[in-house]
Motif scaffolding. Sequence first.
Motif, PDB file in Angstrom:
ATOM      1  N   ALA A  76       0.868  -1.175   0.000  1.00  0.00           N
ATOM      2  CA  ALA A  76       0.000   0.000   0.000  1.00  0.00           C
ATOM      3  C   ALA A  76       0.905   1.225   0.000  1.00  0.00           C
ATOM      4  CB  ALA A  76      -0.934   0.005   1.209  1.00  0.00           C
ATOM      5  N   SER A  77       1.647   1.377  -1.090  1.00  0.00           N
ATOM      6  CA  SER A  77       2.697   2.392  -1.136  1.00  0.00           C
ATOM      7  C   SER A  77       2.159   3.803  -0.950  1.00  0.00           C
ATOM      8  CB  SER A  77       3.453   2.293  -2.471  1.00  0.00           C
ATOM      9  OG  SER A  77       4.074   1.040  -2.608  1.00  0.00           O
ATOM     10  N   VAL A  78       1.077   4.132  -1.631  1.00  0.00           N
ATOM     11  CA  VAL A  78       0.541   5.485  -1.540  1.00  0.00           C
ATOM     12  C   VAL A  78      -0.071   5.737  -0.170  1.00  0.00           C
ATOM     13  CG1 VAL A  78      -1.183   7.083  -2.467  1.00  0.00           C
ATOM     14  CG2 VAL A  78       0.163   5.631  -4.015  1.00  0.00           C
ATOM     15  N   GLU A  79      -0.854   4.776   0.307  1.00  0.00           N
ATOM     16  CA  GLU A  79      -1.513   4.953   1.607  1.00  0.00           C
ATOM     17  C   GLU A  79      -0.500   5.029   2.748  1.00  0.00           C
ATOM     18  OE1 GLU A  79      -4.372   3.446  -1.297  1.00  0.00           O
ATOM     19  OE2 GLU A  79      -2.347   2.812  -0.723  1.00  0.00           O
ATOM     20  N   SER A  80       0.537   4.204   2.698  1.00  0.00           N
ATOM     21  CA  SER A  80       1.547   4.259   3.760  1.00  0.00           C
ATOM     22  C   SER A  80       2.342   5.549   3.677  1.00  0.00           C
ATOM     23  CB  SER A  80       2.478   3.040   3.684  1.00  0.00           C
ATOM     24  OG  SER A  80       3.217   3.022   2.478  1.00  0.00           O
ATOM     25  N   ALA A  81       2.576   6.045   2.460  1.00  0.00           N
ATOM     26  CA  ALA A  81       3.255   7.327   2.303  1.00  0.00           C
ATOM     27  C   ALA A  81       2.406   8.456   2.876  1.00  0.00           C
ATOM     28  CB  ALA A  81       3.564   7.588   0.830  1.00  0.00           C
ATOM     29  N   MET A  82       1.104   8.441   2.584  1.00  0.00           N
ATOM     30  CA  MET A  82       0.209   9.465   3.128  1.00  0.00           C
ATOM     31  C   MET A  82       0.213   9.453   4.650  1.00  0.00           C
ATOM     32  SD  MET A  82      -3.170   9.293   0.702  1.00  0.00           S
ATOM     33  CE  MET A  82      -3.218  10.091  -0.908  1.00  0.00           C
ATOM     34  N   ALA A  83       0.125   8.255   5.228  1.00  0.00           N
ATOM     35  CA  ALA A  83       0.097   8.136   6.681  1.00  0.00           C
ATOM     36  C   ALA A  83       1.389   8.642   7.293  1.00  0.00           C
ATOM     37  CB  ALA A  83      -0.149   6.682   7.081  1.00  0.00           C
ATOM     38  N   LYS A  84       2.505   8.262   6.697  1.00  0.00           N
ATOM     39  CA  LYS A  84       3.798   8.660   7.251  1.00  0.00           C
ATOM     40  C   LYS A  84       4.007  10.166   7.147  1.00  0.00           C
ATOM     41  CE  LYS A  84       8.466   9.277   7.060  1.00  0.00           C
ATOM     42  NZ  LYS A  84       9.257  10.351   6.447  1.00  0.00           N
ATOM     43  N   VAL A  85       3.672  10.756   5.999  1.00  0.00           N
ATOM     44  CA  VAL A  85       3.852  12.199   5.823  1.00  0.00           C
ATOM     45  C   VAL A  85       2.976  12.969   6.808  1.00  0.00           C
ATOM     46  CG1 VAL A  85       3.452  14.151   4.272  1.00  0.00           C
ATOM     47  CG2 VAL A  85       4.597  12.089   3.422  1.00  0.00           C
ATOM     48  N   PHE A  86       1.698  12.638   6.842  1.00  0.00           N
ATOM     49  CA  PHE A  86       0.786  13.395   7.705  1.00  0.00           C
ATOM     50  C   PHE A  86       1.136  13.208   9.178  1.00  0.00           C
ATOM     51  CE2 PHE A  86      -3.114  14.279  10.029  1.00  0.00           C
ATOM     52  CZ  PHE A  86      -3.520  15.469   9.444  1.00  0.00           C
ATOM     53  N   ALA A  87       1.430  11.979   9.579  1.00  0.00           N
ATOM     54  CA  ALA A  87       1.739  11.723  10.986  1.00  0.00           C
ATOM     55  C   ALA A  87       3.034  12.398  11.403  1.00  0.00           C
ATOM     56  CB  ALA A  87       1.823  10.217  11.232  1.00  0.00           C
ATOM     57  N   SER A  88       4.046  12.364  10.569  1.00  0.00           N
ATOM     58  CA  SER A  88       5.324  12.976  10.952  1.00  0.00           C
ATOM     59  C   SER A  88       5.227  14.498  11.012  1.00  0.00           C
ATOM     60  CB  SER A  88       6.435  12.539   9.995  1.00  0.00           C
ATOM     61  OG  SER A  88       6.154  12.917   8.661  1.00  0.00           O
ATOM     62  N   GLU A  89       4.492  15.095  10.076  1.00  0.00           N
ATOM     63  CA  GLU A  89       4.300  16.548  10.139  1.00  0.00           C
ATOM     64  C   GLU A  89       3.451  16.924  11.354  1.00  0.00           C
ATOM     65  OE1 GLU A  89       5.899  18.650   8.363  1.00  0.00           O
ATOM     66  OE2 GLU A  89       6.726  17.289   6.846  1.00  0.00           O
ATOM     67  N   THR A  90       2.474  16.100  11.687  1.00  0.00           N
ATOM     68  CA  THR A  90       1.690  16.309  12.905  1.00  0.00           C
ATOM     69  C   THR A  90       2.588  16.240  14.132  1.00  0.00           C
ATOM     70  OG1 THR A  90      -0.368  15.479  11.957  1.00  0.00           O
ATOM     71  CG2 THR A  90      -0.126  15.297  14.350  1.00  0.00           C
ATOM     72  N   CYS A  91       3.502  15.274  14.126  1.00  0.00           N
ATOM     73  CA  CYS A  91       4.430  15.107  15.236  1.00  0.00           C
ATOM     74  C   CYS A  91       5.284  16.356  15.431  1.00  0.00           C
ATOM     75  CB  CYS A  91       5.307  13.881  14.963  1.00  0.00           C
ATOM     76  SG  CYS A  91       6.583  13.570  16.198  1.00  0.00           S
ATOM     77  N   ILE A  92       5.841  16.854  14.345  1.00  0.00           N
ATOM     78  CA  ILE A  92       6.690  18.045  14.435  1.00  0.00           C
ATOM     79  C   ILE A  92       5.896  19.234  14.977  1.00  0.00           C
ATOM     80  CG2 ILE A  92       7.960  19.743  13.056  1.00  0.00           C
ATOM     81  CD1 ILE A  92       8.757  17.372  11.208  1.00  0.00           C
ATOM     82  N   GLN A  93       4.696  19.427  14.452  1.00  0.00           N
ATOM     83  CA  GLN A  93       3.875  20.546  14.901  1.00  0.00           C
ATOM     84  C   GLN A  93       3.465  20.388  16.362  1.00  0.00           C
ATOM     85  OE1 GLN A  93       0.543  21.436  12.367  1.00  0.00           O
ATOM     86  NE2 GLN A  93      -0.458  22.730  13.895  1.00  0.00           N
TER      87      GLN A  93
END
Length: 390
Positions: free
Chosen positions: A320-337
């Motif tokens: 699930a390359s696209v879905e896992s990429a979406m999850a990782k990007v959104f979660a990591s940016e959420t983490c930083i914020q």
Amino acid sequence: MSEQPAVLGLTEDHHALRDVVRQFVDERVIPTVMEREEKDEYPADLIPEMAALGIMGMSVPEEYGGSDVDYISYGLVFEELARGWMGLASVVGSSASGAFLIARYGTEEQKRKYLPELAAGTRTSGIAMTEPSVGSDLKNIRLTAKRDGATYVLNGTKTMITQARHAAPLVVMVRTDPTAQPPHRGGMSLVLVEQDTPGYTIGRDIKKLGHKGLELCELTFEHAVIPAGQLLGDAEGQGFYQMMSALDRGRIYMAGASIGIARASLEAAARYAKQREAFGNPIADYQAVKLKLADMALRIDAARLLNINAAVKTQAEGRASVESAMAKVFASETCIQATLEAMRIHGGYGYTTEFPVERFYRDAPLMAIGEGMNDILMLSIADSVLARIR
């Protein structure tokens, strides 16, 4: 630890596993995390305990002694581990990635040799991709592995390799056919490298901002000789696709860990806001603080749902390359914020080591880098959008 709201898609088994790991983190990790962070020592004492809970065997099939959890469970475990200490989550994540590759692509002999000990915590593993001139562009790695009878001879370097001093084996990405064009189609393979391999040197430890407790190393291979049986699987040329599947899975881990750090930041900020008074009232009474907390909570829950979506599709379809990429990007940016907002809510105290938010703030940036730079993943997401919209 406050009880989390119910989450769509979680079964009783998911809740039970999450609660077991949460209790372990509350009792064995959080009370000692500040001391461990300061010492920056590998948490070897916690590995047998995690193995007993099935954490070290999450990527190992039950027939080899593992717990072989589903992908939702995988993300939840890393959320709880990272809530306590990202360094510990990184130790488990590195080993789980190596174990996954062996379990999915290894020969039966390789599985019998490594998987039971990886599940038992008597071994740990890791992966080595990055080179001094190659980061996201894995197709151009330069470390070569030349077949010489019953052996391979490795020459080249790797850098910024997590858990290199403890990985046995380390799963190393190599070029087995330097003439293959494009290189990733038949030219790249994975090999299993043991610590005592002749010609293999673990160089200096690279100092880093956060993710304390495990090493980041430079590796040198100078005519390093390994048996041909250490090629992962039974054929050369599959390494790029093997590693891509591990990275897809690794993004579920990184998203889960990002959610864990963000959750810890939110909880620390909320507790502090209720205790800290300004102008005669707890700062939690002020709208500016409430809006920060609300935004953090909203993004954390959204990130978890994105990760569950990626986990469900990966479980059903294998990739699930696209879905896992979406999850990782959104979660990591959420983490930083979230870590930045938690520090702001703490004010001056947030910048000190008296409170844990400075640690969360230091751990957060790597979440946007590891398992694929967010900018690169965003390009992949955009390409998928363009491909399906006509």
